[in-house]
Design a protein around this motif. Structure first.
Motif, PDB file in Angstrom:
ATOM      1  N   HIS A   1       0.849  -1.179   0.000  1.00 23.98           N
ATOM      2  CA  HIS A   1       0.000   0.000   0.000  1.00 23.98           C
ATOM      3  C   HIS A   1       0.885   1.229   0.000  1.00 23.98           C
ATOM      4  CE1 HIS A   1      -3.805  -2.053   0.796  1.00 23.98           C
ATOM      5  NE2 HIS A   1      -3.089  -2.861   1.548  1.00 23.98           N
ATOM      6  N   SER A   2       0.405   2.264  -0.636  1.00 22.62           N
ATOM      7  CA  SER A   2       1.077   3.551  -0.540  1.00 22.62           C
ATOM      8  C   SER A   2       0.063   4.536   0.017  1.00 22.62           C
ATOM      9  CB  SER A   2       1.581   4.002  -1.912  1.00 22.62           C
ATOM     10  OG  SER A   2       0.503   4.164  -2.800  1.00 22.62           O
ATOM     11  N   LYS A   3       0.540   5.617   0.579  1.00 22.01           N
ATOM     12  CA  LYS A   3      -0.391   6.599   1.131  1.00 22.01           C
ATOM     13  C   LYS A   3       0.333   7.912   1.321  1.00 22.01           C
ATOM     14  CE  LYS A   3       0.438   5.041   5.881  1.00 22.01           C
ATOM     15  NZ  LYS A   3      -0.165   4.392   7.033  1.00 22.01           N
ATOM     16  N   TRP A   4      -0.461   8.946   1.515  1.00 18.93           N
ATOM     17  CA  TRP A   4       0.053  10.252   1.894  1.00 18.93           C
ATOM     18  C   TRP A   4      -0.164  10.334   3.392  1.00 18.93           C
ATOM     19  CZ3 TRP A   4      -2.925  15.404   1.047  1.00 18.93           C
ATOM     20  CH2 TRP A   4      -2.121  16.484   1.461  1.00 18.93           C
ATOM     21  N   CYS A   5       0.930  10.329   4.151  1.00 17.89           N
ATOM     22  CA  CYS A   5       0.876  10.350   5.608  1.00 17.89           C
ATOM     23  C   CYS A   5       1.829  11.441   6.082  1.00 17.89           C
ATOM     24  CB  CYS A   5       1.291   8.985   6.161  1.00 17.89           C
ATOM     25  SG  CYS A   5       1.176   8.846   7.949  1.00 17.89           S
ATOM     26  N   THR A   6       1.296  12.398   6.850  1.00 23.87           N
ATOM     27  CA  THR A   6       2.084  13.550   7.234  1.00 23.87           C
ATOM     28  C   THR A   6       1.694  14.019   8.634  1.00 23.87           C
ATOM     29  OG1 THR A   6       2.758  15.759   6.506  1.00 23.87           O
ATOM     30  CG2 THR A   6       0.469  15.129   6.075  1.00 23.87           C
ATOM     31  N   SER A   7       2.618  14.656   9.323  1.00 24.80           N
ATOM     32  CA  SER A   7       2.348  15.092  10.695  1.00 24.80           C
ATOM     33  C   SER A   7       2.047  16.586  10.753  1.00 24.80           C
ATOM     34  CB  SER A   7       3.550  14.776  11.590  1.00 24.80           C
ATOM     35  OG  SER A   7       4.659  15.563  11.206  1.00 24.80           O
ATOM     36  N   THR A   8       1.593  17.033  11.906  1.00 24.82           N
ATOM     37  CA  THR A   8       1.235  18.433  12.110  1.00 24.82           C
ATOM     38  C   THR A   8       2.397  19.362  11.780  1.00 24.82           C
ATOM     39  OG1 THR A   8      -0.366  17.822  13.790  1.00 24.82           O
ATOM     40  CG2 THR A   8       0.364  20.105  13.797  1.00 24.82           C
ATOM     41  N   GLY A   9       3.619  18.936  12.088  1.00 20.86           N
ATOM     42  CA  GLY A   9       4.795  19.757  11.810  1.00 20.86           C
ATOM     43  C   GLY A   9       5.013  20.022  10.331  1.00 20.86           C
ATOM     44  N   ASP A  10       4.361  19.246   9.464  1.00 22.30           N
ATOM     45  CA  ASP A  10       4.506  19.416   8.020  1.00 22.30           C
ATOM     46  C   ASP A  10       3.490  20.393   7.425  1.00 22.30           C
ATOM     47  OD1 ASP A  10       6.607  17.550   7.917  1.00 22.30           O
ATOM     48  OD2 ASP A  10       5.182  15.887   7.755  1.00 22.30           O
ATOM     49  N   LYS A  11       2.587  20.920   8.254  1.00 16.90           N
ATOM     50  CA  LYS A  11       1.600  21.873   7.750  1.00 16.90           C
ATOM     51  C   LYS A  11       2.295  23.150   7.281  1.00 16.90           C
ATOM     52  CE  LYS A  11      -2.714  20.834  10.157  1.00 16.90           C
ATOM     53  NZ  LYS A  11      -3.722  21.377  11.088  1.00 16.90           N
ATOM     54  N   VAL A  12       1.737  23.756   6.238  1.00 15.47           N
ATOM     55  CA  VAL A  12       2.212  25.036   5.732  1.00 15.47           C
ATOM     56  C   VAL A  12       1.049  26.014   5.865  1.00 15.47           C
ATOM     57  CG1 VAL A  12       3.053  26.288   3.713  1.00 15.47           C
ATOM     58  CG2 VAL A  12       3.807  23.928   4.122  1.00 15.47           C
ATOM     59  N   ASN A  13       1.247  27.061   6.642  1.00 10.65           N
ATOM     60  CA  ASN A  13       0.175  28.033   6.905  1.00 10.65           C
ATOM     61  C   ASN A  13      -1.102  27.360   7.402  1.00 10.65           C
ATOM     62  OD1 ASN A  13       1.807  30.219   6.131  1.00 10.65           O
ATOM     63  ND2 ASN A  13       1.271  29.910   3.982  1.00 10.65           N
ATOM     64  N   GLY A  14      -0.943  26.358   8.257  1.00  6.79           N
ATOM     65  CA  GLY A  14      -2.088  25.696   8.888  1.00  6.79           C
ATOM     66  C   GLY A  14      -2.763  24.608   8.071  1.00  6.79           C
ATOM     67  N   ILE A  15      -2.189  24.247   6.913  1.00  2.22           N
ATOM     68  CA  ILE A  15      -2.805  23.190   6.100  1.00  2.22           C
ATOM     69  C   ILE A  15      -1.759  22.212   5.567  1.00  2.22           C
ATOM     70  CG2 ILE A  15      -4.769  24.602   5.331  1.00  2.22           C
ATOM     71  CD1 ILE A  15      -3.267  24.930   2.637  1.00  2.22           C
ATOM     72  N   TRP A  16      -2.223  21.013   5.292  1.00  2.82           N
ATOM     73  CA  TRP A  16      -1.466  20.069   4.475  1.00  2.82           C
ATOM     74  C   TRP A  16      -2.024  20.228   3.071  1.00  2.82           C
ATOM     75  CZ3 TRP A  16      -3.816  17.782   8.971  1.00  2.82           C
ATOM     76  CH2 TRP A  16      -2.925  17.424   9.991  1.00  2.82           C
ATOM     77  N   TYR A  17      -1.180  20.208   2.067  1.00  4.95           N
ATOM     78  CA  TYR A  17      -1.718  20.294   0.717  1.00  4.95           C
ATOM     79  C   TYR A  17      -0.888  19.490  -0.270  1.00  4.95           C
ATOM     80  CZ  TYR A  17       1.866  23.711  -0.646  1.00  4.95           C
ATOM     81  OH  TYR A  17       3.047  24.330  -0.920  1.00  4.95           O
ATOM     82  N   CYS A  18      -1.549  19.140  -1.348  1.00  6.70           N
ATOM     83  CA  CYS A  18      -0.924  18.404  -2.434  1.00  6.70           C
ATOM     84  C   CYS A  18      -1.430  19.014  -3.734  1.00  6.70           C
ATOM     85  CB  CYS A  18      -1.314  16.933  -2.340  1.00  6.70           C
ATOM     86  SG  CYS A  18      -0.699  15.933  -3.705  1.00  6.70           S
ATOM     87  N   GLU A  19      -0.520  19.349  -4.638  1.00  8.78           N
ATOM     88  CA  GLU A  19      -0.895  19.871  -5.945  1.00  8.78           C
ATOM     89  C   GLU A  19      -0.497  18.862  -7.015  1.00  8.78           C
ATOM     90  OE1 GLU A  19       0.650  23.780  -6.738  1.00  8.78           O
ATOM     91  OE2 GLU A  19      -0.265  24.624  -4.926  1.00  8.78           O
TER      92      GLU A  19
END
Length: 171
Positions: free
Chosen positions: A5-23
């Motif tokens: 399985h693959s996934k997008w898994c990220t922690s709070t420290g990775d937020k940019v301006n209060g959000i996680w995002y993917c383009e």
């Protein structure tokens, strides 16, 4: 991962301006009327990682401004189950090539994860429209598969016109 399985898994420290995002973008513009979020492969073990608040943005060309095509606040649809897809409609269907998925909150964990984000052209809860199936060669049977996310509530009527005769199937 070791379980294929693959996934997008990220922690709070990775937020940019209060959000996680993917383009991301496609080779050319595609019609988008909905999307699927598939939960992570270990949600039942590590709960509350699903997105709770998010927006999906899109634009037709690189130089265009982002348009918010879907907004979800305080979601209760995504469940803490492993690798389970959930479908959502967009609020602004259209032809888009560039996409931005922004998550601002989870169900409570300091980690956010999804297995997959899939775009599709279909409105759940409304008419599917005409479907044309052209077989590669003449056969006695044509098989059509429809995604059915809510089998108890949906009714389908398939109509086929073959050699001047009309055939109907209703479920």
């Amino acid at each position: 991962t070791s379980s294929n399985h693959s996934k997008w898994c990220t922690s709070t420290g990775d937020k940019v301006n209060g959000i996680w995002y993917c383009e991301f973008h496609t080779d050319s513009a595609v019609q988008v009327n909905g999307y699927t979020i598939t939960t992570g492969n270990d949600n039942s073990r590590y709960g509350n990682r699903n997105p709770k608040d998010w927006v999906l943005k899109a634009k037709a060309k690189a130089g265009d401004s982002w348009t918010t095509i879907a907004t979800v606040t305080n979601d209760a649809t995504l469940k803490d189950e492993n690798v389970l897809p959930f479908d959502f409609n967009v609020d602004v269907p259209g032809m888009y090539q560039y996409f931005r998925f922004e998550v601002s909150a989870t169900r409570g964990a300091d980690v956010m994860q999804i297995e997959e984000l899939e775009l599709f052209k279909s409105n759940y809860g409304s008419a599917y429209g005409d479907l044309t199936v052209t077989p590669a060669s003449a056969t006695s049977e044509i098989f059509v598969a429809l995604r059915n996310e809510n089998a108890s509530a949906d009714t389908y009527t398939l109509t086929a016109n073959v050699g001047g005769a009309t055939y109907n199937y209703t479920k």
